[in-house]
Design an enzyme around this catalytic site. Structure first.
Site, short mmCIF file in Angstrom:
data_model
loop_
_atom_site.label_atom_id
_atom_site.label_comp_id
_atom_site.label_asym_id
_atom_site.label_seq_id
_atom_site.Cartn_x
_atom_site.Cartn_y
_atom_site.Cartn_z
N ARG A 115 -1.63 3.54 6.88
CA ARG A 115 -2.80 3.48 7.77
C ARG A 115 -3.65 4.75 7.69
NH1 ARG A 115 0.97 0.22 11.16
NH2 ARG A 115 -0.04 -1.79 11.48
N GLU A 149 4.08 8.04 -1.04
CA GLU A 149 5.27 8.81 -1.42
C GLU A 149 6.45 8.58 -0.46
OE1 GLU A 149 2.19 9.86 -1.48
OE2 GLU A 149 1.83 11.35 -3.04
N HIS A 192 7.33 5.59 0.81
CA HIS A 192 8.02 4.42 0.23
C HIS A 192 8.72 4.81 -1.08
CE1 HIS A 192 4.53 2.45 2.41
NE2 HIS A 192 5.56 1.84 2.95
N LYS A 246 2.94 10.76 6.13
CA LYS A 246 2.37 9.75 5.22
C LYS A 246 2.44 8.38 5.89
CE LYS A 246 2.54 12.17 1.10
NZ LYS A 246 1.53 12.31 0.09
N SER A 247 1.35 7.64 5.77
CA SER A 247 1.29 6.30 6.33
C SER A 247 0.24 5.50 5.58
CB SER A 247 0.90 6.38 7.81
OG SER A 247 0.48 5.11 8.28
N TYR A 275 0.86 -1.18 0.00
CA TYR A 275 0.00 0.00 0.00
C TYR A 275 0.90 1.24 0.00
CZ TYR A 275 -4.71 1.76 -0.04
OH TYR A 275 -5.88 2.32 -0.45
N LEU A 276 1.75 1.25 -1.01
CA LEU A 276 2.87 2.19 -1.04
C LEU A 276 2.42 3.62 -1.28
CD1 LEU A 276 5.27 0.00 -3.23
CD2 LEU A 276 5.04 0.04 -0.74
N ILE A 318 8.18 11.70 5.11
CA ILE A 318 7.49 12.45 4.05
C ILE A 318 6.10 12.78 4.58
CG2 ILE A 318 6.67 12.43 1.65
CD1 ILE A 318 9.70 12.24 1.77
#
Ligand code: PAF
Length: 284
Positions: free
Chosen positions: A189, A37, A39, A186-187, A34-35, A178
């Site tokens: 989740r 920015e 990642h 960013k996550s 569930y990539l 990020i």
């Protein structure tokens, strides 16, 4: 698509063996998919610093507690594959659980000390699961360099310790958090959050930035900074604090006086929808 998706350990080993014969260096980005920015930034850094890049996408059951979100953890292999391809990755390792944990599996990697605080306390067994799967992934991919986000600051410190202690033959690279334009870290989740809870969750990053400013302006009493962050987060009725801590960034032990390399880390349950973490690190 240039990126190739494989599901078996044997396929990864064969690809890496062929690259090694050509003298190529291998970068590795372990993920649970569930990539986003965050990642993407890790993958791009790996692509820039290595001849080839492997990304693993594996939602590792061993690092989830019995009441955690293993079953609902978001998954989207198609979108992940596109992101990896566009970022320049060469290989995605997407194993089934049975490929990683065969019948009779009974070997574990534990890092003590660094795991006795923060998420190590509130998620018993979590780091054992992380260290075990990351060790397996390192043994499968045998990378020269592996990339981890600083959002999981304790995880990054634990992995570095493990690599040093167990003489693992690779370099661990930490990469900056990020954030969304409005500050939310960013996550994967974040996708659990309803629009209203997402809006209220902005108090988390706002509060830690305020804490950071207090330190920049000279506050050295950790308890005062922690209390100010807690008070600020608690202005939202939807936020339920798991922890707000200031620790020595090298030992992960709580400190009373802010000096040296510090990590200020928070974990918050946002309206029962997601457990969010965020942090900042500073050299004082
Ligand atoms: O940070 C993560 O996504 C996971 O903990 C990791 C490192 C991929 C291990 O499952």
């Amino acid at each position: 698509m240039n990126v190739k998706v494989v599901t078996t350990v044997a396929e990864v080993k064969a690809a890496v063996k062929a690259w090694r014969i050509e003298g190529k260096t291998v970068g590795f980005v372990p993920t649970m998919g569930y990539l986003h920015e965050g990642h993407e930034s890790l993958i791009k850094k790996s692509v820039a610093e290595n001849d080839v890049t492997v990304v693993s996408i594996f939602v590792n059951p061993m690092q989830f507690g019995p009441k955690e979100d293993l079953a609902s953890y978001p998954r989207d292999l198609e979108a992940d594959t596109k992101l990896c391809n566009n970022a320049g990755a060469n290989l995605i390792f997407h194993p089934e659980t049975s490929e990683m944990y065969q019948d009779g599996f009974s070997s574990y990697v534990d890092v003590n000390g660094l795991t006795n605080s923060l998420c190590g306390l509130s998620r018993p067994g979590h780091f054992r699961g992380v260290c075990t799967v990351v060790t397996k992934l390192f043994n499968i991919v045998t990378p020269d360099k592996a990339y981890f986000g600083e959002k999981d600051a304790q995880q990054l410190a634990v992995i570095k310790r493990m690599v040093t202690d167990l003489n693992m033959n690779l370099e661990i690279i930490g990469c900056p958090i990020i954030r969304e334009d409005d500050g939310l870290a960013k996550s994967s989740r974040n996708t659990y959050l309803s629009p209203n809870t997402r809006q209220e969750s902005l108090i988390i990053s706002k509060s830690i930035f305020m804490g950071k400013k207090m330190i920049e302006e000279g506050e050295r009493d950790a308890a005062k900074v922690i209390q100010a962050i807690k008070d600020s987060i608690n202005t939202s009725k939807l936020m339920d604090i798991d922890y707000v801590e200031i620790v020595d960034a090298n030992t992960m032990e709580s400190i009373t006086e802010i000096k040296g390399e510090i990590l200020c880390a928070v974990a918050v349950r946002a309206n029962g929808e997601a457990r969010l973490i965020d942090n900042f690190m500073m050299s004082v």
